[in-house]
Design an enzyme around this catalytic site. Structure first.
Site, PDB file in Angstrom:
ATOM      1  N   CYS A 155     -28.535  72.330  65.310  1.00  0.00           N
ATOM      2  CA  CYS A 155     -28.360  71.642  66.598  1.00  0.00           C
ATOM      3  C   CYS A 155     -29.556  71.825  67.531  1.00  0.00           C
ATOM      4  O   CYS A 155     -29.967  70.892  68.223  1.00  0.00           O
ATOM      5  CB  CYS A 155     -27.066  72.065  67.275  1.00  0.00           C
ATOM      6  N   ASP A 168     -24.605  65.602  72.496  1.00  0.00           N
ATOM      7  CA  ASP A 168     -24.254  66.623  71.519  1.00  0.00           C
ATOM      8  C   ASP A 168     -24.823  66.247  70.150  1.00  0.00           C
ATOM      9  O   ASP A 168     -24.464  65.209  69.590  1.00  0.00           O
ATOM     10  CB  ASP A 168     -22.726  66.742  71.446  1.00  0.00           C
ATOM     11  N   HIS A 193     -24.166  67.404  67.288  1.00  0.00           N
ATOM     12  CA  HIS A 193     -23.305  67.814  66.183  1.00  0.00           C
ATOM     13  C   HIS A 193     -22.650  66.652  65.428  1.00  0.00           C
ATOM     14  O   HIS A 193     -21.885  66.880  64.495  1.00  0.00           O
ATOM     15  CB  HIS A 193     -22.227  68.786  66.684  1.00  0.00           C
TER      16      HIS A 193
END
Length: 212
Positions: free
Chosen positions: A44, A169, A171
């Protein structure tokens, strides 16, 4: 195989209130697996760094010719070359945080970064004006990393009322189905400050890019 990279995935997400400042110009969304490498669970920070590097290169309109967004391997090799990591780091699944991102920004795109250490998620409110000024003056994506909350993420904007951060994000894994799907799963979202962990510190990495 690389998957299609999307740009400005935050563009159709409505702010939660007033006094909003957001990134300037185009933001390319780098996320898990976007280059065919399965980096779930460790990549990440690398992906947010790639998003930040891409933003800088997009601003330069030819001035950055010859430079490209670094691969995961190139990032690891750079950290070894700079003496930050041992040789065994290359090819590993070790994550990186805000400090590594800051020195890599300088290494790859010659942009220094300012790091703000926030001792608790409950104190993010003390830094909203700094973030607001950053987006107003510089407009670059910001990286956010922590300890208890160790999921690195990008910040693309701030809202003062109610106090919220626009989070990108990294992810998400694989192809993107649609913007509504990203929004529904919280991959791009306005997060109220009280949803961040009070028992985690956070480091914010702010690129100090200056427009020519």
């Amino acid at each position: 195989m690389n998957v299609e990279l999307w740009t400005n995935v935050h563009s159709e997400l409505s702010p939660p209130g007033s006094e909003v400042k957001q990134v300037k110009k185009d933001v390319t969304y780098y996320h898990y697996g976007c280059d065919g490498i399965d980096d779930r669970g460790w990549g990440c920070g690398y992906r947010t760094l790639q998003t930040m590097c891409a933003w800088v290169l997009n601003q330069r309109s030819g001035a950055g010719e010859g430079k490209s967004v670094p691969s995961l391997k190139a990032i690891q090799e750079a950290l070894v070359a700079m003496g930050d990591k041992p040789d065994s780091f290359v090819g590993s699944r070790e994550w990186i945080g805000s400090f590594e991102v800051s020195i890599c920004m300088d290494y790859f795109v010659e942009v220094p970064c300012k790091i703000i250490h926030v001792t608790s998620g409950a104190l993010l409110c003390d830094h909203m004006e700094t973030l607001k000024k950053h987006f107003d003056v510089i407009g670059a994506p910001v990286m956010m990393g922590g300890d208890s909350d160790n999921a690195s993420k990008g910040i693309l904007g701030v809202c003062n009322d109610p106090a919220s951060l626009l989070i990108l994000d990294p992810h998400h894994h694989g192809k993107i189905k649609s913007l509504p799907d990203l929004y529904d799963r919280g991959m791009v979202s306005w997060r109220p400050l009280d949803t961040f962990m009070a028992d985690s510190f956070y480091n914010l990495c702010l690129p100090q890019y200056r427009h020519s």
